[in-house]
Design an enzyme around this catalytic site. Structure first.
Site, short mmCIF file in Angstrom:
data_model
loop_
_atom_site.label_atom_id
_atom_site.label_comp_id
_atom_site.label_asym_id
_atom_site.label_seq_id
_atom_site.Cartn_x
_atom_site.Cartn_y
_atom_site.Cartn_z
N ARG A 84 0.93 -1.30 0.13
CA ARG A 84 0.11 -0.02 0.00
C ARG A 84 0.68 1.32 0.07
O ARG A 84 1.91 1.17 0.75
CB ARG A 84 -0.82 0.07 1.29
CG ARG A 84 -1.90 -0.88 1.18
CD ARG A 84 -2.82 -1.07 2.33
NE ARG A 84 -1.86 -0.71 3.66
CZ ARG A 84 -2.30 -0.08 4.80
NH1 ARG A 84 -3.60 0.47 4.85
NH2 ARG A 84 -1.55 -0.04 5.77
N SER A 145 8.66 -4.65 6.04
CA SER A 145 8.37 -5.79 7.28
C SER A 145 8.98 -6.99 7.07
O SER A 145 8.21 -7.89 6.78
CB SER A 145 6.82 -5.97 7.58
OG SER A 145 6.23 -4.61 8.07
N ASP A 200 6.45 -3.37 10.63
CA ASP A 200 5.06 -3.35 10.92
C ASP A 200 4.82 -3.39 12.50
O ASP A 200 3.97 -2.85 13.15
CB ASP A 200 4.09 -4.27 10.25
CG ASP A 200 4.68 -5.71 9.95
OD1 ASP A 200 5.73 -5.93 10.75
OD2 ASP A 200 3.93 -6.55 9.46
P1 ADP Z 1 -0.05 -8.44 6.28
O1 ADP Z 1 0.56 -9.33 7.33
O2 ADP Z 1 0.94 -9.12 4.62
O3 ADP Z 1 0.17 -7.21 6.49
P2 ADP Z 1 -2.68 -9.22 7.08
O4 ADP Z 1 -2.58 -8.54 8.07
O5 ADP Z 1 -3.84 -8.86 6.01
O6 ADP Z 1 -1.65 -8.87 5.87
O7 ADP Z 1 -2.69 -10.77 6.98
C1 ADP Z 1 -2.79 -11.51 5.94
C2 ADP Z 1 -2.83 -12.98 6.25
O8 ADP Z 1 -4.26 -12.84 7.15
C3 ADP Z 1 -3.10 -13.95 5.38
O9 ADP Z 1 -2.19 -15.06 5.37
C4 ADP Z 1 -4.46 -14.59 5.46
O10 ADP Z 1 -4.67 -16.00 5.42
C5 ADP Z 1 -4.73 -14.46 6.75
N1 ADP Z 1 -6.23 -13.86 7.05
C6 ADP Z 1 -7.08 -13.14 6.11
N2 ADP Z 1 -8.29 -13.15 6.46
C7 ADP Z 1 -8.53 -13.80 7.58
C8 ADP Z 1 -9.57 -14.55 8.43
N3 ADP Z 1 -10.81 -14.20 7.90
N4 ADP Z 1 -9.35 -15.27 9.37
C9 ADP Z 1 -7.95 -15.74 9.57
N5 ADP Z 1 -6.83 -15.14 8.64
C10 ADP Z 1 -6.98 -14.53 7.79
MG MG Z 2 0.07 -5.42 7.72
#
Ligand code: ADP
Ligand code: MG
Length: 458
Positions: A84, A145, A200
């Site tokens: 982002r 991150s 992060d």
């Molecule tokens: P990042 O860590 O890359 O910033 P996120 O915090 O959105 O991104 O985390 C993404 C991860 O969260 C993915 O691995 C996905 O499998 C998991 N995820 C997304 N939606 C859900 C959900 N409803 N329940 C559990 N895990 C989820």
């Molecule tokens: Mg994140």
């Protein structure tokens, strides 16, 4: 008979027995904590850091937000599932944010590093042009991150890729320099001032501390898992930041815990299978037991085992169930969101992967498998948090948590909220531990740190 007993009866004995190795009693969690603490202590000392799996990098962030930060900032959030670009305005208690998600194609995630940074610069250019700030030389906080050995607020040497990224020619190099080089290629349209690079976890801690001064720990439960905490500088051997300030945020990089065999006593054949099929075998073993990128696949491996043993679905798998990564971590959240004894979401998920007409007993077993996977993850994360809290010896702390796994899983918060106090050192009297969901730590946290790292700070 109580409803709970009835439910337990519906779960096949073989499934209960087969999931037993995912059940970590407190005594085992305490062993994990002792080992983690030992790695943290090694990581905090530059003479022993090489030997440690938990590097405990200095972030050079030594001030928590005051609430007086002011100005317009750019932020980049690169760290897993989404990339982002954000434009953030801070003004006292007011906070405004505009952001856009860009895709990082798989080919770029595992291609040459130069292509990745060119892609980032190109997204940054189109975003800043759209928002008419491309030429304003705005201070930018880069939330990056992946494990960085920071040598200053805006200098970070990449030590390894994680979470499915693996870009050639970048490990051992300063990521801010690589970003600046890519931006430089677009100097006719794009002028920015990278004032901070952060993780992060640090962003999460800062954004939660902006709202709640008691926040001293930041945890990520998203694609990956990591944590940072506020440490006294006298505990950081050879500290080379500002020695007039008492504290510094330490980025533990606990995802790599276990990479020297510390977790072998609890790793299962499923964990080994996940690791073997990953882009970083042998690395980030703690993370691979906890985070969103892996939990769905862990559950799938267990499901397949029980189908092969003819305990589930009459011994019949579907093609999707047999395909790697087709069982999403989101599915675990859906299945566990059904009220006890109801299998609406469970059947819905199973039909998505081509399993039609499961019996109630199948559904009960599937739920139990998902619960076993998520409970172990939540308990390992709790053990990690409790290790930090025991080290900090502060009775009242708020822990800021970010990441979709924590945010959307229906029970992760409660599992951690219950488990952390059970693992605290009894010498900490009347502990009050809060878990606070971070509202966009990577964006707001980056802006808050950029504010302190730039002259725009008031
Ligand atoms: P990042 O860590 O890359 O910033 P996120 O915090 O959105 O991104 O985390 C993404 C991860 O969260 C993915 O691995 C996905 O499998 C998991 N995820 C997304 N939606 C859900 C959900 N409803 N329940 C559990 N895990 C989820
Ligand atoms: Mg994140």
């Amino acid at each position: 008979m109580k409803i709970e007993d009835l439910r337990i009866q519906e779960i096949s004995r073989e499934v209960r027995d087969g999931c037993q190795e995912l059940n970590l009693p407190d005594s085992v969690l305490r062993q994990c904590m002792d080992k983690l603490r030992a790695q943290i202590d090694l990581g905090l000392n530059p003479d022993t850091r090489d030997k440690s799996t938990v590097k405990c990098f200095n972030t050079y962030v030594q001030d928590l937000p005051t609430g007086k930060e002011k100005g317009q900032f750019l932020a980049l959030d690169l760290g897993g599932t989404n990339f982002r670009v954000l434009l953030i305005t801070l003004n006292g208690r007011h906070f405004d944010m505009q952001s856009k998600i860009y895709v990082v194609p798989k080919a770029i995630m595992i291609g040459p590093g130069e292509d990745l940074f060119d892609h980032i610069a190109s997204c940054l250019e189109s975003f800043t042009l759209e928002h008419r700030v491309a030429n304003k030389n705005l201070p930018l906080g880069f939330t990056f991150s992946f494990p960085l050995n920071q040598v200053g607020l805006k200098n970070g040497i990449l030590t390894r890729w994680t979470k499915g990224f693996n870009c050639a020619g970048t490990v051992g190099r300063d990521v801010v320099e690589m970003l600046n080089a890519a931006v430089e290629k677009r100097k006719n349209t794009l002028k920015i001032d990278v004032v901070a690079v952060l993780n992060d976890t640090t962003g999460t801690l800062m954004s939660c501390a902006w709202k709640n001064h008691n926040c001293k720990v930041g945890v990520i439960l998203g694609t990956g898992s990591n944590a940072c905490y506020v440490e006294k500088i006298q505990n950081v051997i050879g500290f080379d930041g500002d020695k007039t300030k008492p504290y510094v945020i330490i980025n533990t990089e606990w995802g790599a815990f276990g990479d020297n065999g510390e977790l072998e006593f609890i790793r299962t054949p499923y964990d080994k299978e996940i690791d073997k099929n990953s882009v970083n075998p042998g690395k980030q073993l703690h993370e691979k037991m906890i985070s969103g990128m892996y939990l769905g696949e862990l559950a799938r491996l267990l499901l397949v085992k029980f189908v092969k043993d003819k305990i589930l679905f009459g011994g019949q798998a579907s093609p999707a169930l047999l395909e790697r990564e087709k069982f999403l971590t989101e599915y675990i959240s859906s299945i566990e969101s059904d009220p006890r004894g109801v299998f609406k979401q469970c059947r819905n998920v199973l039909s998505k992967i081509g399993i039609s007409d499961p019996t109630d007993q199948d559904c009960s077993n599937v739920r139990y498998i998902c619960e076993s996977v998520s409970r172990r993850a939540a308990h390992l994360a709790s053990a990690g948090v409790a290790t930090l809290l025991n080290k900090m010896e502060i009775p009242s702390v708020t822990v800021g948590v970010d990441g979709s796994l924590y945010r959307y899983h229906p029970h992760f918060h409660n599992l951690m909220y219950e488990k952390i106090p059970e693992l605290l050192d009894p010498r900490i009297e009347n502990p009050t531990i809060n878990l606070m969901l971070s509202e966009d730590g990577s964006g707001r946290g980056a802006a808050l740190i950029a504010a302190s790292g730039s002259e725009h700070n008031v």
